[in-house]
Motif scaffolding. Sequence first.
Motif, short mmCIF file in Angstrom:
data_model
loop_
_atom_site.label_atom_id
_atom_site.label_comp_id
_atom_site.label_asym_id
_atom_site.label_seq_id
_atom_site.Cartn_x
_atom_site.Cartn_y
_atom_site.Cartn_z
N HIS A 45 -10.98 -22.44 9.06
CA HIS A 45 -11.02 -23.76 9.69
C HIS A 45 -11.09 -23.67 11.23
O HIS A 45 -11.83 -24.41 11.87
CB HIS A 45 -9.75 -24.51 9.28
CG HIS A 45 -9.61 -25.88 9.86
ND1 HIS A 45 -10.32 -26.95 9.39
CD2 HIS A 45 -8.86 -26.34 10.89
CE1 HIS A 45 -10.00 -28.02 10.10
NE2 HIS A 45 -9.12 -27.68 11.01
N HIS A 92 -13.68 -25.00 14.27
CA HIS A 92 -13.38 -25.73 15.51
C HIS A 92 -13.98 -25.01 16.73
O HIS A 92 -14.54 -25.64 17.62
CB HIS A 92 -11.87 -25.85 15.72
CG HIS A 92 -11.26 -27.03 15.01
ND1 HIS A 92 -11.65 -28.33 15.24
CD2 HIS A 92 -10.26 -27.10 14.09
CE1 HIS A 92 -10.92 -29.15 14.50
NE2 HIS A 92 -10.08 -28.43 13.78
N ASP A 140 -11.22 -32.92 12.64
CA ASP A 140 -11.77 -32.22 11.48
C ASP A 140 -13.03 -32.89 10.93
O ASP A 140 -13.11 -34.11 10.85
CB ASP A 140 -10.70 -32.14 10.38
CG ASP A 140 -9.53 -31.29 10.82
OD1 ASP A 140 -9.66 -30.58 11.83
OD2 ASP A 140 -8.49 -31.32 10.13
ZN ZN Z 1 -8.54 -29.01 12.60
#
Ligand code: ZN
Length: 344
Positions: free
Chosen positions: A112, A116, A302
Amino acid sequence: MRVLGIETSCDETGLAVFDTEKGLLAQVLHSQMADHAPYGGVVPEMAARDHLRRIPHLYEQLLAQLPARAGLPIDAVAYTAGPGLVGALWIGAGFARGLSKAYQVPALGIHHLEGHILAPMLDQNIDVTFPFTCLLVSGGHSQWLSVSELGCYETLGGTLDDAVGEAFDKVAVMLGMGYPGGPAVEQAALQGKPGAFDLPRPLLHRPDCDMSFSGLKTAVRYALEKCDLTPQVKADMALAFQDAVIDVLLKKAERAIAHTGHTTLLVAGGVAASQALRQALRAWGQTHSVNIIFPDMSVCTDNGAMIALAGAKRLQHEQAHDSVVQVRARWPLSELRAPGASNT
Ligand code: ZN
Ligand code: KG4
């Protein structure tokens, strides 16, 4: 190369298709923020159930955005494999597994935070070249990194307690502003009087990149106990807290850049949506001759696009195998390797 990306690590369900030639072809996103707001934070079980309920419809909406199925075929399905809430991660991983079988392409587990870090590359007008220094500030993570190439992340320092976004969220609860706190605190700070509260700048003078925000949060609590929580007091405290956090980040930016010698600082994660932080870091970058890069506002928090992009970047450099899907609640970035490099 074309990759379908799926993000379900926390409270956003995001799907997207990224093409290495044409850029982002389609993207859909559903935020559960309003569902979790009454609880002052994300409820893991609720998050997983909502991902499960929404993901098939979001997938249909994604396909509808692709003109005459121009986005298909795809070369891989990328899904967030961690870090994050395990139940939530499994929903994305399971859906990715199903799609990978249907399309007969590999399913790629993506970190994840790598998503980013790469998110600014979704903007074709921004030129991001390795190496660079990265400030990663989200609700769950706050780290300074030296990034030499895709997959090579050396940690320079991090928070010893609360993440920056988490501190914003907790202070927002104290100010009666609900979840998520960052945007609410920033909005309130616009009406704040500078200098109304004097808050500490934790670890400011320590000669490393480590940070700590829990003492700052406690200082906010003690200061608020002595006042009536009027709208002006809330605004003043929001500004004082935001200023304290930004002062710490500017000082640590100086330390990080002095250590790496890089001329680019990339800021990623949900807190990169803060306009106050953007302005302060851009001004700092100008006086220190450092190029400051932020993701487009639409991909700070996100989303599936950053996962599709990270999958495509990896697929460009390495052969993907059809491996078993897996997820990890905890997964240090330092365990990642450059594409093609051995993991042992
Ligand atoms: Zn995040
Ligand atoms: O990256 P993200 O969407 O989720 C995680 O992976 O954690 O980051 C969410 C975090 C939340 O803590 C939220 O309060 C913070 O980003 N945030 C902000 C702002 N917008 C979002 N913090 C400060 N100022 C903002 N404008």
